[in-house]
Design a protein around this motif. Structure first.
Motif, PDB file in Angstrom:
ATOM      1  N   TYR A 396     -21.925 -14.912   4.326  1.00  0.00           N
ATOM      2  CA  TYR A 396     -20.993 -13.820   4.055  1.00  0.00           C
ATOM      3  C   TYR A 396     -19.594 -14.363   3.764  1.00  0.00           C
ATOM      4  O   TYR A 396     -18.949 -14.939   4.636  1.00  0.00           O
ATOM      5  CB  TYR A 396     -20.942 -12.858   5.243  1.00  0.00           C
ATOM      6  N   VAL A 397     -19.134 -14.171   2.524  1.00  0.00           N
ATOM      7  CA  VAL A 397     -17.780 -14.546   2.136  1.00  0.00           C
ATOM      8  C   VAL A 397     -16.828 -13.466   2.636  1.00  0.00           C
ATOM      9  O   VAL A 397     -16.968 -12.290   2.291  1.00  0.00           O
ATOM     10  CB  VAL A 397     -17.651 -14.686   0.608  1.00  0.00           C
ATOM     11  N   VAL A 398     -15.862 -13.867   3.457  1.00  0.00           N
ATOM     12  CA  VAL A 398     -14.958 -12.909   4.095  1.00  0.00           C
ATOM     13  C   VAL A 398     -13.666 -12.785   3.293  1.00  0.00           C
ATOM     14  O   VAL A 398     -12.996 -13.780   3.017  1.00  0.00           O
ATOM     15  CB  VAL A 398     -14.646 -13.341   5.543  1.00  0.00           C
ATOM     16  N   TYR A 399     -13.316 -11.557   2.944  1.00  0.00           N
ATOM     17  CA  TYR A 399     -12.081 -11.287   2.208  1.00  0.00           C
ATOM     18  C   TYR A 399     -10.962 -11.024   3.219  1.00  0.00           C
ATOM     19  O   TYR A 399     -10.534  -9.885   3.424  1.00  0.00           O
ATOM     20  CB  TYR A 399     -12.255 -10.073   1.302  1.00  0.00           C
ATOM     21  N   ASP A 400     -10.461 -12.103   3.824  1.00  0.00           N
ATOM     22  CA  ASP A 400      -9.359 -11.936   4.754  1.00  0.00           C
ATOM     23  C   ASP A 400      -8.044 -11.872   3.984  1.00  0.00           C
ATOM     24  O   ASP A 400      -8.009 -11.925   2.759  1.00  0.00           O
ATOM     25  CB  ASP A 400      -9.359 -13.053   5.798  1.00  0.00           C
ATOM     26  N   ARG A 401      -6.940 -11.775   4.714  1.00  0.00           N
ATOM     27  CA  ARG A 401      -5.642 -11.564   4.048  1.00  0.00           C
ATOM     28  C   ARG A 401      -5.203 -12.763   3.224  1.00  0.00           C
ATOM     29  O   ARG A 401      -4.309 -12.640   2.364  1.00  0.00           O
ATOM     30  CB  ARG A 401      -4.579 -11.199   5.076  1.00  0.00           C
ATOM     31  N   HIS A 402      -5.780 -13.949   3.454  1.00  0.00           N
ATOM     32  CA  HIS A 402      -5.417 -15.145   2.695  1.00  0.00           C
ATOM     33  C   HIS A 402      -6.406 -15.440   1.551  1.00  0.00           C
ATOM     34  O   HIS A 402      -6.202 -16.388   0.809  1.00  0.00           O
ATOM     35  CB  HIS A 402      -5.370 -16.352   3.634  1.00  0.00           C
ATOM     36  N   TYR A 403      -7.437 -14.617   1.454  1.00  0.00           N
ATOM     37  CA  TYR A 403      -8.512 -14.887   0.492  1.00  0.00           C
ATOM     38  C   TYR A 403      -8.008 -14.959  -0.948  1.00  0.00           C
ATOM     39  O   TYR A 403      -8.364 -15.892  -1.701  1.00  0.00           O
ATOM     40  CB  TYR A 403      -9.594 -13.808   0.617  1.00  0.00           C
ATOM     41  N   ALA A 404      -7.204 -14.016  -1.365  1.00  0.00           N
ATOM     42  CA  ALA A 404      -6.784 -13.945  -2.775  1.00  0.00           C
ATOM     43  C   ALA A 404      -6.020 -15.200  -3.190  1.00  0.00           C
ATOM     44  O   ALA A 404      -6.280 -15.779  -4.250  1.00  0.00           O
ATOM     45  CB  ALA A 404      -5.939 -12.688  -3.014  1.00  0.00           C
ATOM     46  N   GLU A 405      -5.070 -15.630  -2.368  1.00  0.00           N
ATOM     47  CA  GLU A 405      -4.282 -16.803  -2.716  1.00  0.00           C
ATOM     48  C   GLU A 405      -5.123 -18.077  -2.638  1.00  0.00           C
ATOM     49  O   GLU A 405      -5.010 -18.960  -3.503  1.00  0.00           O
ATOM     50  CB  GLU A 405      -3.068 -16.918  -1.801  1.00  0.00           C
ATOM     51  N   ASN A 406      -5.973 -18.184  -1.626  1.00  0.00           N
ATOM     52  CA  ASN A 406      -6.827 -19.370  -1.506  1.00  0.00           C
ATOM     53  C   ASN A 406      -7.751 -19.521  -2.703  1.00  0.00           C
ATOM     54  O   ASN A 406      -7.876 -20.610  -3.284  1.00  0.00           O
ATOM     55  CB  ASN A 406      -7.651 -19.302  -0.217  1.00  0.00           C
ATOM     56  N   THR A 407      -8.406 -18.440  -3.096  1.00  0.00           N
ATOM     57  CA  THR A 407      -9.341 -18.534  -4.224  1.00  0.00           C
ATOM     58  C   THR A 407      -8.603 -18.735  -5.543  1.00  0.00           C
ATOM     59  O   THR A 407      -9.126 -19.391  -6.450  1.00  0.00           O
ATOM     60  CB  THR A 407     -10.236 -17.285  -4.297  1.00  0.00           C
ATOM     61  N   ARG A 408      -7.400 -18.202  -5.674  1.00  0.00           N
ATOM     62  CA  ARG A 408      -6.634 -18.433  -6.906  1.00  0.00           C
ATOM     63  C   ARG A 408      -6.377 -19.922  -7.096  1.00  0.00           C
ATOM     64  O   ARG A 408      -6.589 -20.464  -8.194  1.00  0.00           O
ATOM     65  CB  ARG A 408      -5.307 -17.674  -6.857  1.00  0.00           C
ATOM     66  N   LEU A 409      -5.929 -20.594  -6.062  1.00  0.00           N
ATOM     67  CA  LEU A 409      -5.656 -22.024  -6.150  1.00  0.00           C
ATOM     68  C   LEU A 409      -6.909 -22.807  -6.503  1.00  0.00           C
ATOM     69  O   LEU A 409      -6.891 -23.702  -7.356  1.00  0.00           O
ATOM     70  CB  LEU A 409      -5.073 -22.527  -4.829  1.00  0.00           C
ATOM     71  N   ILE A 410      -8.006 -22.484  -5.861  1.00  0.00           N
ATOM     72  CA  ILE A 410      -9.262 -23.211  -6.065  1.00  0.00           C
ATOM     73  C   ILE A 410      -9.794 -22.988  -7.478  1.00  0.00           C
ATOM     74  O   ILE A 410     -10.182 -23.939  -8.179  1.00  0.00           O
ATOM     75  CB  ILE A 410     -10.298 -22.759  -5.014  1.00  0.00           C
TER      76      ILE A 410
END
Length: 461
Positions: A396-410
């Motif tokens: 399960y991939v969790v959409y926490d509050r840091h998810y958007a920025e973390n995935t953008r960088l990656i």
């Protein structure tokens, strides 16, 4: 089940006449296989197992067919859904959803907000009152997290009784730490339907998944089997390292090496980061370390007798029962169980550092069976004729509050080095197979330099 032909040898022989293979695709799940279908140029799919399917694979034992977690076919995108159905060449079973929610020792029709009249009277009133006279609509006109959005959309009664406990049980983080991105997956309820449901009118929610399809034979893996016959796949190639050398990639499994112009990886990005010789910037490594992908127990049970109810799934918001959902594979397809039996599959999600993940398989099995018997879902322990416990480290991939920025960088950094990310754990996106296909069409269109679409079982490039 017969294995699809391994076309990799033939493909490599042909490529040796024309030069290096354009794309090495890591993983023969739906993400990797569909990418091979969508991309122009030459490609080869590398798979660690001896069969396709990945996270959407199936297993077959004692006449039962189980998936590694339940999967069904539905989508708002009709061409993509039809592409999946056509891929099965008639090996399809169609069903109508019959999901329920466990609440106060009763089973309530799903979605919860469409069955308020089934609740005890005081709960029905609290849910309806919270929805109609909802102060959170004014308090949170621009919600900052999922908790605020759920309160503003559904009201306190529905949230406190179902949406908060269920979401926290599934994602294993406080609901206020979940990103607003997840709200895109939850349809807004129809106000008239909510009112009707509270006084006993029959209503339906989430209509895009009311009817769904599933392979009649071969489990959900049958979709991957079909695609694997159309693209070159090398099985039992367990990637150990990814080496960027000049303008190409070298992929090693400890026995042999493959060379490609570019890579598409559906492997968990956490694993890829440890395999590659790329110098990953500190901020990108921090982003990878900051991702939350929870593991899952998959408990598969064979039950003697006839399943009179034919439920498709039951959801459990109550915290004392570790299971968040059970599904009924033999409802998906009657071919999934032997004569005189049916099947149940339970899911337990948790954190990797939790006491739950440290439990033994025997303890998990005992807890699940006891919980299902006590709730009347299984008549007795003696009715259980088959037992199997699987652990999946990535689920399960969790959409926490840091998810958007973390995935953008990656997602921005790796493709610049010829390593493209796809799939639930490569692109890091909690997506069903239809969502993965939609994302892959976007990625393949960019790589091909022209639009790619699907139509009537075919790919148009």
């Amino acid at each position: 089940m017969d294995r699809p032909a391994d076309l990799a040898g033939v493909e490599r022989a042909a490529n040796s006449q024309i030069g290096m293979i354009d794309y090495g695709i890591l993983g023969a799940g739906p993400a990797g296989l569909s990418m091979a279908l969508f991309l122009q140029g030459t490609s080869e799919v590398l798979e660690a197992d001896d069969h396709p399917g990945g996270h959407s694979a199936s297993f077959f034992d004692e006449g039962f067919t189980f998936d590694f977690g339940p999967h069904i076919m539905f989508s708002k995108n009709k061409p993509v859904l039809q592409f999946m159905i056509d891929s099965l060449a008639g090996n399809v079973h169609q069903c109508r959803r019959k999901n329920v929610v466990s609440f106060r020792n009763r089973l309530v029709k799903y979605p919860f907000e469409n069955a308020l009249a089934s609740l005890p009277l005081e709960d029905n009133l609290a849910c309806l009152k919270g929805y109609v006279f909802n102060p959170y609509k004014v308090k949170y006109p621009q919600p900052a997290n999922l908790r605020e959005w759920l309160l503003a959309t559904f009201g306190e009664g529905i949230c406190e009784r179902y949406l908060f406990p269920y979401n926290e049980k599934v994602w294993n983080v406080p609901v206020e730490d979940l990103s607003m991105l997840w709200a895109d997956r939850i349809p807004n309820p129809d106000p008239e339907d909510i009112l009707k449901s509270a006084i006993g009118y029959e209503t339906e929610g989430y209509l895009h998944q009311l009817h769904y399809h599933y392979p009649r034979r071969g489990g959900y893996q049958a979709i991957s089997e079909s695609w694997a016959k159309r693209v070159p796949v090398t099985y039992q190639f367990r990637v150990q390292s990814l080496e960027r050398r000049g303008a190409s990639w070298l992929v090693h499994d400890g026995r042999q090496t493959r060379e490609y112009r570019q890579l598409v990886s559906t492997l968990p990005i956490q694993q890829v980061a440890t395999m590659t010789n790329l110098e990953i910037p500190a901020e990108v490594r921090a982003a990878i370390d900051g991702l939350i992908v929870n593991p899952m127990f998959i408990i598969s049970l064979g039950i003697r007798g006839t399943d009179a109810e034919q439920y498709t799934a039951i959801y459990f918001p109550e915290p004392e029962f570790l299971v968040n959902r059970v599904s009924f594979p033999a409802t998906f397809s009657p071919e999934n169980a032997p004569p005189g039996a049916y099947s149940i599959q339970a899911e337990i999600t948790c954190r990797k550092d939790s006491a739950t993940w440290a439990m033994s398989d025997a303890a998990i099995l005992d807890h699940v069976i006891e919980g299902l018997v006590s709730r009347g879902i299984i008549v007795s322990r003696d009715a259980v004729v088959y037992r199997n416990v699987q652990r999946k480290n990535y689920s399960y991939v969790v959409y926490d509050r840091h998810y958007a920025e973390n995935t953008r960088l990656i997602r921005e950094w790796f493709p610049r080095h010829g390593l493209h990310l796809a799939g639930r754990f490569g692109f890091v996106e909690y997506a069903n197979v239809d969502g993965i296909l939609i994302r892959n069409l976007e990625i393949a269109s960019q790589l091909n330099g022209r639009p790619v679409s699907v139509h009537a079982g075919s790919v148009i490039k």
